[in-house]
Design a protein around this motif. Sequence first.
Motif, short mmCIF file in Angstrom:
data_model
loop_
_atom_site.label_atom_id
_atom_site.label_comp_id
_atom_site.label_asym_id
_atom_site.label_seq_id
_atom_site.Cartn_x
_atom_site.Cartn_y
_atom_site.Cartn_z
N ASP A 182 -20.04 14.63 30.81
CA ASP A 182 -19.36 15.26 29.68
C ASP A 182 -18.15 16.09 30.11
OD1 ASP A 182 -20.82 17.21 30.93
OD2 ASP A 182 -21.90 17.89 29.13
N LYS A 183 -17.98 16.30 31.42
CA LYS A 183 -16.79 16.99 31.92
C LYS A 183 -15.76 16.03 32.50
CE LYS A 183 -19.45 21.16 33.00
NZ LYS A 183 -19.92 22.07 34.09
N GLY A 184 -16.05 14.72 32.41
CA GLY A 184 -15.12 13.72 32.91
C GLY A 184 -15.33 13.33 34.35
N GLY A 185 -16.31 13.95 35.02
CA GLY A 185 -16.56 13.64 36.42
C GLY A 185 -17.31 12.33 36.60
N VAL A 186 -17.20 11.75 37.78
CA VAL A 186 -17.90 10.51 38.10
C VAL A 186 -19.25 10.84 38.73
CG1 VAL A 186 -17.84 8.38 39.47
CG2 VAL A 186 -15.74 9.26 38.44
N VAL A 187 -20.27 10.17 38.25
CA VAL A 187 -21.63 10.39 38.75
C VAL A 187 -22.20 9.05 39.22
CG1 VAL A 187 -23.91 11.33 38.24
CG2 VAL A 187 -21.91 12.18 36.99
N ALA A 188 -22.65 8.99 40.47
CA ALA A 188 -23.32 7.80 40.98
C ALA A 188 -24.78 7.85 40.53
CB ALA A 188 -23.24 7.75 42.51
N VAL A 189 -25.24 6.77 39.92
CA VAL A 189 -26.62 6.73 39.42
C VAL A 189 -27.31 5.47 39.94
CG1 VAL A 189 -26.13 8.09 37.36
CG2 VAL A 189 -25.86 5.62 37.26
N ASP A 190 -28.62 5.48 39.94
CA ASP A 190 -29.47 4.37 40.38
C ASP A 190 -29.29 4.09 41.87
OD1 ASP A 190 -31.14 2.23 40.69
OD2 ASP A 190 -30.43 1.16 38.92
N PHE A 191 -30.16 4.71 42.67
CA PHE A 191 -30.03 4.65 44.12
C PHE A 191 -30.98 3.64 44.77
CE2 PHE A 191 -27.55 8.24 43.23
CZ PHE A 191 -26.74 8.47 44.33
N ALA A 192 -31.49 2.71 43.99
CA ALA A 192 -32.40 1.70 44.56
C ALA A 192 -31.70 0.87 45.63
CB ALA A 192 -32.93 0.79 43.46
N GLY A 193 -30.43 0.60 45.46
CA GLY A 193 -29.70 -0.25 46.40
C GLY A 193 -28.98 0.51 47.50
N TYR A 194 -29.35 1.76 47.73
CA TYR A 194 -28.68 2.57 48.75
C TYR A 194 -29.58 2.69 49.99
CZ TYR A 194 -25.05 4.40 45.57
OH TYR A 194 -23.97 4.54 44.72
#
Length: 310
Positions: A226-238
């Motif tokens: 909601d502040k325009g920042g990028v968020v990495a989500v779903d870490f199954a493939g990390y």
Amino acid sequence: MSSTIHVYIDEEDKPTNFPSYGKIIEKSRKLRPSQVTEFHFSGVKLPLEPERSGSDTGSHDDNNEVGARYIWVKFGCGVRMGEARTQRYVSQYLGENDTVRAPRVYAAFTWGTCGFIVSEYVDGRICDDSDIPLIIAAMQSLIEIPSPPDQTMPGPVGGGIIEHPGFNESESPIWYETVQELEDHLNGIFRVLERPWQISFKKELATYGLRLCPSDTVLANFMRDDKGGVVAVDFAGYSFLPASFFASVIEYSNYSKLRQDLLRNLKYPRAKCRAALAIHNVSLGLAPFGTNNIGIPSRLKPRLKMDYPH
């Protein structure tokens, strides 16, 4: 609730209105059928009971609410604790990074064969093509993250099954305790296939160590908050792997605009990642077999029968 709950992560800075694990299980299972979407089929947005601060006058002014309004719960039989440990590490490592962050992990536990990862709810939207320039900067920050200082085991933080397209069904058949074991298995596959390939990670490992490898480079794995920042989500493939594994993902995965733009703009050690094509050829060679259980050195075969911990 007959199955036993085993807790692997229990952070002290959870919201003050954080529910019990039993309530999380109960409410998540109840909510999932109504929240399944194309992008979210293993997680639910779980509302929390509000807590009030201030006087006991019985006022219901929303401004007096404390704690969190929602948490995000990812759960299912394929949800592993290695994913939770990796997400927590990445979130803490990035901190207040300007280009990307990862949701805080509040708790992670198993209930029977099901894994549960409870994290900060991100209020925002899934990224689209207009966000690709920001995703490129975010990915640059992610792939430069080194493994935890005490980790020499390839895979998620603390060890675990590796999720990477170089394997059949994108999952390794066993945990590897060392990079040498992983290397020996890949070279064993080439011997079975009678291919003139030989993989060695020694030079790149000495130069770069184990680096974070996001193996699933799709738009749905990034959000704008909601502040325009990028968020990495779903870490199954990390996982933390030799650098050639990410080079293999970015150079040989299926075509998409995001992948092409990443390939053109990311700075990663392309010339030094000589095993990237060989890793891709492993996936091609395994496809007709429909299994990863070939070429495994004899000393590692007992692990195929192991009931791995989460």
